[in-house]
Design a protein around this motif. Structure first.
Motif, short mmCIF file in Angstrom:
data_model
loop_
_atom_site.label_atom_id
_atom_site.label_comp_id
_atom_site.label_asym_id
_atom_site.label_seq_id
_atom_site.Cartn_x
_atom_site.Cartn_y
_atom_site.Cartn_z
N MET A 1 0.98 -1.14 0.06
CA MET A 1 -0.18 -0.15 0.24
C MET A 1 0.85 1.49 0.51
N GLY A 2 1.84 0.96 -0.04
CA GLY A 2 2.88 2.41 0.10
C GLY A 2 3.44 3.04 1.50
N LEU A 3 2.89 1.77 2.67
CA LEU A 3 3.02 2.21 4.26
C LEU A 3 3.91 1.33 4.41
N PRO A 4 4.90 2.07 5.93
CA PRO A 4 6.35 1.36 6.20
C PRO A 4 5.41 -0.18 6.34
N PRO A 5 6.07 -0.97 7.14
CA PRO A 5 6.19 -2.04 7.34
C PRO A 5 5.35 -2.28 8.69
N ASN B 1 -10.76 -9.09 -0.28
CA ASN B 1 -12.28 -8.42 -0.30
C ASN B 1 -11.64 -6.76 0.34
N VAL B 2 -11.34 -5.30 -0.13
CA VAL B 2 -11.63 -4.09 0.85
C VAL B 2 -12.59 -4.29 1.48
N GLY B 3 -12.25 -3.84 2.49
CA GLY B 3 -13.90 -3.05 3.27
C GLY B 3 -13.50 -1.70 3.04
N ASP B 4 -14.83 -1.15 3.73
CA ASP B 4 -15.28 0.21 3.91
C ASP B 4 -13.90 0.57 4.71
N VAL B 5 -13.48 0.47 5.62
CA VAL B 5 -12.07 1.11 6.33
C VAL B 5 -10.84 1.45 5.76
N LEU B 6 -10.44 0.02 5.10
CA LEU B 6 -10.01 0.62 4.15
C LEU B 6 -9.78 1.48 2.78
N GLN B 7 -10.80 1.24 2.03
CA GLN B 7 -11.63 2.24 1.07
C GLN B 7 -10.87 3.99 2.20
N VAL B 8 -11.42 4.11 3.33
CA VAL B 8 -11.43 5.76 3.81
C VAL B 8 -9.45 5.57 4.36
N LEU B 9 -9.57 4.58 4.98
CA LEU B 9 -7.66 4.99 5.39
C LEU B 9 -7.29 5.51 3.98
N SER B 10 -7.72 4.87 2.48
CA SER B 10 -6.47 4.73 1.87
C SER B 10 -7.04 5.81 0.82
N GLU C 1 -0.46 9.49 4.30
CA GLU C 1 -0.22 9.28 3.46
C GLU C 1 -0.69 9.19 2.43
N PHE C 2 -2.15 9.43 2.28
CA PHE C 2 -3.03 9.38 1.04
C PHE C 2 -3.31 10.14 0.94
N ALA C 3 -3.07 10.85 1.46
CA ALA C 3 -4.04 12.58 1.72
C ALA C 3 -2.90 13.88 1.63
N ALA C 4 -2.94 14.35 3.15
CA ALA C 4 -1.87 16.11 3.20
C ALA C 4 -0.49 15.05 1.97
N HIS C 5 0.02 13.99 2.89
CA HIS C 5 1.29 13.64 2.17
C HIS C 5 1.88 13.63 0.56
N ALA C 6 0.00 13.13 -0.29
CA ALA C 6 0.40 12.95 -1.51
C ALA C 6 0.13 13.83 -2.60
N GLY C 7 -0.47 14.68 -1.74
CA GLY C 7 -1.12 16.47 -2.02
C GLY C 7 -2.45 16.17 -2.65
#
Ligand SMILES: O=C(O)CCC(=O)C(=O)O
Ligand SMILES: [Fe+2]
Length: 172
Positions: A1-5, A79-88, A127-133
């Motif tokens: 996901m591009g996040l630290p291990p 299946n990706v769930g709603d929580v992962l959709q929001v986090l990412s 990582e998926f919002a501010a840092h990713a612009g």
């Protein structure tokens, strides 16, 4: 996901709310709608599904067509769930899926739901919002609040389909 291990394991370290279900679907008959599980998105983080060879699990494609997730020997469906959709921040999408019962055979599946503690705060990760612009696509919420709204969909089904609460409830 591009996040630290280990990031997600640390974010979601409480395994006390995970659950496993064993499901049996009766063969379809001509006299009913043959619906096993109606269209939905999983509200949790991520789900692992083991299915037998009967088939019937379908995923809604972007073109609005249902795509069968045909059984593949020795594989599991993730299946990706709603929580992962929001986090990412919607980089990973929580697929709409359903199970349509087929004639002639009982279907068996085992689903493992990786879940969150109800007190957990859920919002797009930097990582998926501010840092990713990217602007955040969701307001933050407490997981329990969303679970309660989803439960209310079932206990007090809204008359208008547009009033059913989905993760879009937190859209910005
Ligand atoms: O039985 C299956 O293959 C899927 C079940 C499912 O989607 C669910 O329980 O949320
Ligand atoms: Fe599901």
């Amino acid at each position: 996901m591009g996040l630290p291990p280990g990031f997600l394991a640390e974010y979601n370290a409480d395994r006390g709310f995970d659950f496993l279900t064993a499901l049996r679907y009766f063969p379809a008959t001509s006299s009913d709608e043959n619906n096993g599980i109606s269209a939905h998105e999983d509200g949790n983080c991520i789900t692992f599904v083991l299915q037998d060879g009967v088939g019937g699990l379908e995923v809604l494609g972007e073109d609005g067509r249902w795509v069968p997730a045909e059984p593949v020997e020795g594989s599991i469906v993730v299946n990706v769930g709603d929580v992962l959709q929001v986090l990412s921040n919607k980089k990973f999408k929580s697929a709409t899926h359903r199970v349509v019962r087929r004639p002639g055979a009982h279907r068996h599946s085992i689903a493992f739901f990786l879940n969150l503690h109800g007190d957990k705060w859920v919002e797009p990760l930097p990582e998926f919002a501010a840092h990713a612009g990217e602007p955040p696509r969701y307001r933050g919420f407490r997981y329990n609040e969303y679970m309660q709204l989803r439960m209310r969909n079932k206990t007090h089904p809204p008359t208008r389909p547009e009033d059913v609460v989905h993760i879009t409830h937190y859209d910005i």
